[in-house]
Each structure stands twice: as structure tokens, then as C-alpha cells.
Design a protein around this motif. Structure first.
Motif, PDB file in Angstrom:
ATOM      1  N   MET A   1       0.848  -1.179   0.000  1.00  0.00           N
ATOM      2  CA  MET A   1       0.000   0.000   0.000  1.00  0.00           C
ATOM      3  C   MET A   1       0.894   1.242   0.000  1.00  0.00           C
ATOM      4  O   MET A   1       1.776   1.385   0.837  1.00  0.00           O
ATOM      5  CB  MET A   1      -0.890  -0.040   1.240  1.00  0.00           C
ATOM      6  CG  MET A   1      -1.883   1.071   1.283  1.00  0.00           C
ATOM      7  SD  MET A   1      -3.223   0.741   2.424  1.00  0.00           S
ATOM      8  CE  MET A   1      -2.560   1.393   3.925  1.00  0.00           C
ATOM      9  N   ASN A   2       0.665   2.136  -0.928  1.00  0.00           N
ATOM     10  CA  ASN A   2       1.471   3.335  -1.062  1.00  0.00           C
ATOM     11  C   ASN A   2       0.820   4.481  -0.303  1.00  0.00           C
ATOM     12  O   ASN A   2      -0.258   4.944  -0.665  1.00  0.00           O
ATOM     13  CB  ASN A   2       1.620   3.673  -2.549  1.00  0.00           C
ATOM     14  CG  ASN A   2       2.781   4.589  -2.812  1.00  0.00           C
ATOM     15  OD1 ASN A   2       3.575   4.873  -1.930  1.00  0.00           O
ATOM     16  ND2 ASN A   2       2.872   5.041  -4.039  1.00  0.00           N
ATOM     17  N   MET A   3       1.463   4.921   0.758  1.00  0.00           N
ATOM     18  CA  MET A   3       0.932   5.998   1.584  1.00  0.00           C
ATOM     19  C   MET A   3       1.461   7.330   1.061  1.00  0.00           C
ATOM     20  O   MET A   3       2.539   7.403   0.497  1.00  0.00           O
ATOM     21  CB  MET A   3       1.357   5.799   3.039  1.00  0.00           C
ATOM     22  CG  MET A   3       0.954   4.455   3.618  1.00  0.00           C
ATOM     23  SD  MET A   3      -0.801   4.193   3.616  1.00  0.00           S
ATOM     24  CE  MET A   3      -1.223   4.884   5.164  1.00  0.00           C
ATOM     25  N   THR A   4       0.687   8.373   1.276  1.00  0.00           N
ATOM     26  CA  THR A   4       1.090   9.708   0.833  1.00  0.00           C
ATOM     27  C   THR A   4       1.122  10.650   2.025  1.00  0.00           C
ATOM     28  O   THR A   4       0.704  10.295   3.132  1.00  0.00           O
ATOM     29  CB  THR A   4       0.113  10.249  -0.223  1.00  0.00           C
ATOM     30  OG1 THR A   4      -1.181  10.388   0.363  1.00  0.00           O
ATOM     31  CG2 THR A   4       0.041   9.332  -1.436  1.00  0.00           C
ATOM     32  N   LYS A   5       1.550  11.843   1.758  1.00  0.00           N
ATOM     33  CA  LYS A   5       1.605  12.854   2.819  1.00  0.00           C
ATOM     34  C   LYS A   5       0.220  13.153   3.378  1.00  0.00           C
ATOM     35  O   LYS A   5       0.095  13.509   4.547  1.00  0.00           O
ATOM     36  CB  LYS A   5       2.201  14.157   2.281  1.00  0.00           C
ATOM     37  CG  LYS A   5       3.673  14.131   2.041  1.00  0.00           C
ATOM     38  CD  LYS A   5       4.104  15.518   1.578  1.00  0.00           C
ATOM     39  CE  LYS A   5       5.557  15.578   1.251  1.00  0.00           C
ATOM     40  NZ  LYS A   5       5.973  16.931   0.827  1.00  0.00           N
ATOM     41  N   SER A   6      -0.790  13.023   2.553  1.00  0.00           N
ATOM     42  CA  SER A   6      -2.151  13.345   3.007  1.00  0.00           C
ATOM     43  C   SER A   6      -2.646  12.373   4.084  1.00  0.00           C
ATOM     44  O   SER A   6      -3.620  12.662   4.775  1.00  0.00           O
ATOM     45  CB  SER A   6      -3.121  13.364   1.822  1.00  0.00           C
ATOM     46  OG  SER A   6      -3.157  12.089   1.215  1.00  0.00           O
ATOM     47  N   ASP A   7      -1.971  11.237   4.220  1.00  0.00           N
ATOM     48  CA  ASP A   7      -2.350  10.259   5.247  1.00  0.00           C
ATOM     49  C   ASP A   7      -1.730  10.576   6.610  1.00  0.00           C
ATOM     50  O   ASP A   7      -1.999   9.870   7.581  1.00  0.00           O
ATOM     51  CB  ASP A   7      -1.907   8.854   4.823  1.00  0.00           C
ATOM     52  CG  ASP A   7      -2.577   8.403   3.539  1.00  0.00           C
ATOM     53  OD1 ASP A   7      -3.753   8.752   3.340  1.00  0.00           O
ATOM     54  OD2 ASP A   7      -1.926   7.712   2.744  1.00  0.00           O
ATOM     55  N   LEU A   8      -0.923  11.618   6.680  1.00  0.00           N
ATOM     56  CA  LEU A   8      -0.214  11.947   7.918  1.00  0.00           C
ATOM     57  C   LEU A   8      -0.913  13.064   8.679  1.00  0.00           C
ATOM     58  O   LEU A   8      -1.548  13.941   8.085  1.00  0.00           O
ATOM     59  CB  LEU A   8       1.224  12.372   7.603  1.00  0.00           C
ATOM     60  CG  LEU A   8       2.100  11.363   6.872  1.00  0.00           C
ATOM     61  CD1 LEU A   8       3.471  11.958   6.599  1.00  0.00           C
ATOM     62  CD2 LEU A   8       2.239  10.078   7.660  1.00  0.00           C
ATOM     63  N   THR A   9      -0.737  13.043   9.997  1.00  0.00           N
ATOM     64  CA  THR A   9      -1.245  14.126  10.834  1.00  0.00           C
ATOM     65  C   THR A   9      -0.275  15.296  10.748  1.00  0.00           C
ATOM     66  O   THR A   9       0.827  15.181  10.191  1.00  0.00           O
ATOM     67  CB  THR A   9      -1.367  13.673  12.303  1.00  0.00           C
ATOM     68  OG1 THR A   9      -0.052  13.389  12.799  1.00  0.00           O
ATOM     69  CG2 THR A   9      -2.253  12.437  12.434  1.00  0.00           C
ATOM     70  N   LEU A  13       3.604  15.215   9.769  1.00  0.00           N
ATOM     71  CA  LEU A  13       4.132  16.006   8.649  1.00  0.00           C
ATOM     72  C   LEU A  13       5.343  16.822   9.081  1.00  0.00           C
ATOM     73  O   LEU A  13       6.316  16.942   8.335  1.00  0.00           O
ATOM     74  CB  LEU A  13       3.051  16.935   8.090  1.00  0.00           C
ATOM     75  CG  LEU A  13       2.068  16.323   7.114  1.00  0.00           C
ATOM     76  CD1 LEU A  13       0.951  17.302   6.786  1.00  0.00           C
ATOM     77  CD2 LEU A  13       2.786  15.892   5.847  1.00  0.00           C
ATOM     78  N   LEU A  14       5.273  17.383  10.283  1.00  0.00           N
ATOM     79  CA  LEU A  14       6.414  18.136  10.807  1.00  0.00           C
ATOM     80  C   LEU A  14       7.636  17.230  10.971  1.00  0.00           C
ATOM     81  O   LEU A  14       8.754  17.614  10.627  1.00  0.00           O
ATOM     82  CB  LEU A  14       6.058  18.804  12.136  1.00  0.00           C
ATOM     83  CG  LEU A  14       5.083  19.975  12.065  1.00  0.00           C
ATOM     84  CD1 LEU A  14       4.672  20.407  13.454  1.00  0.00           C
ATOM     85  CD2 LEU A  14       5.704  21.132  11.294  1.00  0.00           C
ATOM     86  N   LEU A  15       7.390  16.028  11.481  1.00  0.00           N
ATOM     87  CA  LEU A  15       8.471  15.059  11.636  1.00  0.00           C
ATOM     88  C   LEU A  15       9.047  14.676  10.271  1.00  0.00           C
ATOM     89  O   LEU A  15      10.265  14.616  10.085  1.00  0.00           O
ATOM     90  CB  LEU A  15       7.969  13.824  12.380  1.00  0.00           C
ATOM     91  CG  LEU A  15       8.969  12.694  12.572  1.00  0.00           C
ATOM     92  CD1 LEU A  15      10.148  13.156  13.410  1.00  0.00           C
ATOM     93  CD2 LEU A  15       8.286  11.499  13.216  1.00  0.00           C
ATOM     94  N   LEU A  16       8.172  14.435   9.294  1.00  0.00           N
ATOM     95  CA  LEU A  16       8.612  14.088   7.938  1.00  0.00           C
ATOM     96  C   LEU A  16       9.463  15.206   7.341  1.00  0.00           C
ATOM     97  O   LEU A  16      10.541  14.946   6.796  1.00  0.00           O
ATOM     98  CB  LEU A  16       7.401  13.804   7.038  1.00  0.00           C
ATOM     99  CG  LEU A  16       7.717  13.560   5.563  1.00  0.00           C
ATOM    100  CD1 LEU A  16       8.503  12.268   5.388  1.00  0.00           C
ATOM    101  CD2 LEU A  16       6.445  13.547   4.739  1.00  0.00           C
ATOM    102  N   ASN A  17       8.994  16.442   7.450  1.00  0.00           N
ATOM    103  CA  ASN A  17       9.754  17.574   6.894  1.00  0.00           C
ATOM    104  C   ASN A  17      11.106  17.734   7.570  1.00  0.00           C
ATOM    105  O   ASN A  17      12.106  18.029   6.917  1.00  0.00           O
ATOM    106  CB  ASN A  17       8.946  18.864   6.996  1.00  0.00           C
ATOM    107  CG  ASN A  17       7.814  18.905   6.000  1.00  0.00           C
ATOM    108  OD1 ASN A  17       7.870  18.260   4.961  1.00  0.00           O
ATOM    109  ND2 ASN A  17       6.768  19.646   6.331  1.00  0.00           N
TER     110      ASN A  17
END
Length: 143
Positions: A1-9, A13-17
Motif C-alpha cells: 500500500m502506497n501511503m502519501t503525505k495526506s495520510d499523515l497528521t 508532517l512536521l516530523l517528515l519535513n
């Protein structure tokens, strides 16, 4: 399953960035490393170790054949000035140098795609890690 940024809180998102800023590859830096392209430094930077090693080995072969050519020209000029056998060492120098130069020119065109691909794969990997570390719904909530 390919997750995207829209699936993140928002917190995720802050952690990802934050992680992307630390780990992503820079196109500008990759182009600076391309200036030493015959050494394959830009390929090592993008974790393309195999092709980086090949470029480095080809570069050393060019240098080796050039040194042998230079020594044989010096020896021939002393022993027999009419001999042209040393120029057989010049052929691999020219061929390998042309091959490396073409490879670096092609890499100059492919570099943006290589950096973009690296960063996209990194982002997908980080998203997968963040989602894998989510706590189960309702776990740890106080009543």
C-alpha cells in the motif's frame, strides 16, 4: 500500500519535513560534485556505489595508460627516435577518456532525475516508518 503525505497528521508532517531536511540530497551539491565527474564523486553521493567505482577505476586506467605512454615516449626518444610503438598506449587513453567524458555529459543531463528519484524514495521510506510507528487507536488514552 502506497501511503502519501495526506495520510499523515500535522505532527507527523512536521516530523517528515524535519527528517527530509536532514537526509535529502541537494541537486546543487550533486552538480558541484559532477565537476570532479571523472572520479564518480556525484555517484557516490547519490549512493550509486557500483557505477561510482566503475568511473573511478576507468579514471585510474586512463591515468595509468597515460603514464605508461609518457614513459614509453621518453624511452623511445632516447633509444630509437624513429619508433612509434609508444602511440599504441595512447589509443586506450583517448578511448577511455572519451568514454568517461561522454558518461559525465550524460550524467549532467540525468542528475536532476537521479536526485528527484532519491528524494522521492526517501520520502516514501520515511512515511512508511512514521505510519509503522503510530500507536494503535485508543492505546494510552486515559478515561
Amino acid at each position: 500500500m502506497n501511503m502519501t503525505k495526506s495520510d499523515l497528521t500535522t505532527t507527523e508532517l512536521l516530523l517528515l519535513n524535519s527528517e527530509m531536511n536532514k537526509r535529502e540530497k541537494s541537486l546543487g551539491l550533486a552538480y558541484l560534485m559532477l565537476l570532479a565527474g571523472h572520479l564518480g564523486v556525484h555517484r557516490f553521493y547519490l549512493k550509486r556505489i557500483g557505477t561510482g567505482v566503475i568511473q573511478l577505476c576507468l579514471f585510474f586506467l586512463v591515468i595509468l595508460f597515460y603514464i605508461v605512454f609518457a614513459i614509453s615516449v621518453g624511452v623511445e626518444s632516447v633509444e630509437s627516435p624513429d619508433s612509434m610503438y609508444s602511440f599504441f598506449f595512447l589509443i586506450p587513453v583517448v578511448l577511455l577518456a572519451i568514454a568517461l567524458t561522454v558518461w559525465v555529459i550524460v550524467d549532467a543531463c540525468l542528475l536532476p532525475g537521479m536526485v528527484r528519484k532519491w528524494n522521492a524514495e526517501l520520502e516514501q521510506s520515511l512515511i512508511a516508518q512514521i505510519i509503522a510507528h503510530r500507536s494503535p487507536a485508543g492505546f494510552g488514552m486515559q478515561r
